[in-house]
Design a protein around this motif. Structure first.
Motif, PDB file in Angstrom:
ATOM      1  N   LEU A 143       0.816  -2.486 -12.601  1.00 54.20           N
ATOM      2  CA  LEU A 143      -0.401  -2.490 -11.788  1.00 54.20           C
ATOM      3  C   LEU A 143      -1.477  -1.583 -12.375  1.00 54.20           C
ATOM      4  O   LEU A 143      -2.663  -1.917 -12.343  1.00 54.20           O
ATOM      5  CB  LEU A 143      -0.080  -2.078 -10.349  1.00 54.20           C
ATOM      6  N   ALA A 144      -1.072  -0.444 -12.924  1.00 53.59           N
ATOM      7  CA  ALA A 144      -2.042   0.454 -13.565  1.00 53.59           C
ATOM      8  C   ALA A 144      -2.677  -0.230 -14.771  1.00 53.59           C
ATOM      9  O   ALA A 144      -3.888  -0.117 -14.990  1.00 53.59           O
ATOM     10  CB  ALA A 144      -1.361   1.756 -13.974  1.00 53.59           C
ATOM     11  N   ALA A 201       7.584  -6.918  -5.746  1.00 55.24           N
ATOM     12  CA  ALA A 201       7.315  -7.501  -4.425  1.00 55.24           C
ATOM     13  C   ALA A 201       8.610  -7.700  -3.648  1.00 55.24           C
ATOM     14  O   ALA A 201       8.685  -7.381  -2.455  1.00 55.24           O
ATOM     15  CB  ALA A 201       6.571  -8.822  -4.583  1.00 55.24           C
ATOM     16  N   VAL A 202       9.635  -8.213  -4.310  1.00 54.08           N
ATOM     17  CA  VAL A 202      10.929  -8.407  -3.653  1.00 54.08           C
ATOM     18  C   VAL A 202      11.461  -7.073  -3.144  1.00 54.08           C
ATOM     19  O   VAL A 202      12.017  -6.979  -2.045  1.00 54.08           O
ATOM     20  CB  VAL A 202      11.944  -9.083  -4.608  1.00 54.08           C
ATOM     21  N   GLY A 203      11.249  -6.017  -3.908  1.00 57.28           N
ATOM     22  CA  GLY A 203      11.714  -4.691  -3.511  1.00 57.28           C
ATOM     23  C   GLY A 203      11.035  -4.139  -2.280  1.00 57.28           C
ATOM     24  O   GLY A 203      11.563  -3.237  -1.629  1.00 57.28           O
ATOM     25  N   THR A 204       9.866  -4.676  -1.923  1.00 59.69           N
ATOM     26  CA  THR A 204       9.176  -4.193  -0.720  1.00 59.69           C
ATOM     27  C   THR A 204       9.643  -4.922   0.538  1.00 59.69           C
ATOM     28  O   THR A 204       9.299  -4.505   1.643  1.00 59.69           O
ATOM     29  CB  THR A 204       7.645  -4.344  -0.841  1.00 59.69           C
ATOM     30  N   THR A 222      12.600  -0.799  -9.105  1.00 65.23           N
ATOM     31  CA  THR A 222      11.525  -1.714  -9.505  1.00 65.23           C
ATOM     32  C   THR A 222      10.149  -1.082  -9.345  1.00 65.23           C
ATOM     33  O   THR A 222       9.195  -1.511  -9.983  1.00 65.23           O
ATOM     34  CB  THR A 222      11.570  -3.004  -8.667  1.00 65.23           C
ATOM     35  N   ARG A 223      10.037  -0.083  -8.508  1.00 67.46           N
ATOM     36  CA  ARG A 223       8.709   0.477  -8.207  1.00 67.46           C
ATOM     37  C   ARG A 223       8.044   1.135  -9.410  1.00 67.46           C
ATOM     38  O   ARG A 223       6.856   0.926  -9.622  1.00 67.46           O
ATOM     39  CB  ARG A 223       8.795   1.422  -7.017  1.00 67.46           C
ATOM     40  N   PRO A 224       8.767   1.931 -10.214  1.00 64.86           N
ATOM     41  CA  PRO A 224       8.076   2.548 -11.362  1.00 64.86           C
ATOM     42  C   PRO A 224       7.528   1.516 -12.348  1.00 64.86           C
ATOM     43  O   PRO A 224       6.391   1.635 -12.802  1.00 64.86           O
ATOM     44  CB  PRO A 224       9.163   3.419 -12.010  1.00 64.86           C
ATOM     45  N   ALA A 249       0.834  -1.209   0.000  1.00 60.68           N
ATOM     46  CA  ALA A 249       0.000   0.000   0.000  1.00 60.68           C
ATOM     47  C   ALA A 249       0.867   1.258   0.000  1.00 60.68           C
ATOM     48  O   ALA A 249       0.567   2.222  -0.705  1.00 60.68           O
ATOM     49  CB  ALA A 249      -0.929  -0.008   1.211  1.00 60.68           C
ATOM     50  N   LEU A 250       1.947   1.251   0.769  1.00 61.30           N
ATOM     51  CA  LEU A 250       2.826   2.414   0.823  1.00 61.30           C
ATOM     52  C   LEU A 250       3.571   2.615  -0.498  1.00 61.30           C
ATOM     53  O   LEU A 250       3.813   3.742  -0.912  1.00 61.30           O
ATOM     54  CB  LEU A 250       3.830   2.282   1.973  1.00 61.30           C
ATOM     55  N   ALA A 251       3.911   1.511  -1.167  1.00 64.87           N
ATOM     56  CA  ALA A 251       4.655   1.607  -2.421  1.00 64.87           C
ATOM     57  C   ALA A 251       3.775   2.046  -3.588  1.00 64.87           C
ATOM     58  O   ALA A 251       4.197   2.858  -4.416  1.00 64.87           O
ATOM     59  CB  ALA A 251       5.325   0.265  -2.746  1.00 64.87           C
ATOM     60  N   TRP A 252       2.552   1.510  -3.680  1.00 61.98           N
ATOM     61  CA  TRP A 252       1.754   1.742  -4.886  1.00 61.98           C
ATOM     62  C   TRP A 252       0.321   2.198  -4.638  1.00 61.98           C
ATOM     63  O   TRP A 252      -0.430   2.445  -5.571  1.00 61.98           O
ATOM     64  CB  TRP A 252       1.728   0.472  -5.739  1.00 61.98           C
ATOM     65  N   GLY A 253      -0.074   2.326  -3.394  1.00 62.27           N
ATOM     66  CA  GLY A 253      -1.453   2.702  -3.107  1.00 62.27           C
ATOM     67  C   GLY A 253      -1.612   4.204  -2.927  1.00 62.27           C
ATOM     68  O   GLY A 253      -0.678   4.978  -3.072  1.00 62.27           O
TER      69      GLY A 253
END
Length: 195
Positions: A162-163, A128-131, A154-156, A45-49
Motif C-alpha cells: 500500500l505504501a 484483505a482476507v486477514g481483516t 499478512t499485514r506487514p 482503516a484500523l489495519a493500515w490507516g
C-alpha cells in the motif's frame, strides 16, 4: 442512488433451504450492504490507516449518517452495535455460501488485471482476507496464508504494498483531484481551501 437499485431483484436460498425473493432496496439488504461497507472500511482503516479520531465508535457513527441518506433504517451508532447487527444476519440464517459465492470469490482471487498489476495483487488479497472475521472467512471458504497450522502475517506485506501504491499515486490521487474540480465547477467550497 436508490433508483439505480430498483432493477436489482432476484431470489436466494438461506442456510435453512428456504427461498426468498429480494430487491436491492429492501430494508434488510440496504442494512447489510451498509454494515458490510462500514465493517470492511473500518477493518482496513484500523489495519493500515492513521488513527481514527474518536476511534471505531466515531467511525461507525459517521457511517450511520451515510446509511440514513441511503435509506437504512436505524443504522448502528457504535462498533459493538455494528458487530451485533452483522452477527444477527448469520444467526438468522441469511448468510450462506453458495455456488454464486464461490464464483465471486474465484473472481476476486484472480481478477482479469493487467500483467503488471498481477504480481502484487495476491499480497493485497491476502491482506484483505486477514481483516475478515474468522466466521466470515469460513463462510467464504477462505484461509489466511499459512505454513501448516501456523498463519503467516499478512499485514506487514500489505502495508509495504500500500505504501508503494501510495507513492506511485502521489499525495493526491487523480480521483480526488477530479472530485475537487467537479466541486469547484458546482461552486461548492472545499473546507480545506477556505483555511
Amino acid at each position: 442512488m436508490l433508483r439505480l437499485h430498483e432493477k436489482v431483484t432476484g431470489s436466494y436460498q438461506d442456510q435453512h433451504g428456504v427461498t426468498h425473493d429480494y430487491a436491492a432496496n429492501d430494508a434488510d439488504l440496504l442494512s447489510w450492504v451498509h454494515l458490510a461497507f462500514a465493517d470492511s472500511f473500518l477493518a482496513t482503516a484500523l489495519a493500515w490507516g492513521t488513527p481514527i479520531p474518536g476511534g471505531a465508535d466515531a467511525y461507525v457513527r459517521e457511517w450511520a449518517v451515510a446509511g440514513e441518506l441511503m435509506g437504512v433504517q436505524d443504522p448502528p451508532r457504535s462498533y459493538n452495535e455494528m458487530r451485533a447487527h452483522l452477527d444477527a444476519f448469520d444467526v438468522d440464517g441469511v448468510l450462506e455460501r453458495s455456488a454464486r459465492t464461490e464464483e465471486v470469490v474465484r473472481f476476486l482471487k484472480r481478477p482479469p488485471l493487467f500483467p503488471v498489476l498481477r504480481a502484487g495483487y495476491p499480497v493485497l488479497f491476502d491482506g484483505a482476507v486477514g481483516t475478515l472475521t474468522p466466521r466470515h472467512r469460513e463462510l467464504l471458504g477462505l484461509r489466511s496464508p499459512h505454513v501448516g497450522p501456523v498463519p503467516l502475517p499478512t499485514r506487514p506485506a500489505t502495508a509495504v504494498m500500500l505504501a508503494g501504491i501510495g507513492a506511485l499515486l502521489g499525495a493526491e490521487p487523480a480521483a480526488a483531484k477530479a472530485a475537487r474540480a467537479r466541486r469547484a465547477r458546482l461552486g461548492i467550497v472545499d473546507p480545506e481551501d477556505s483555511r
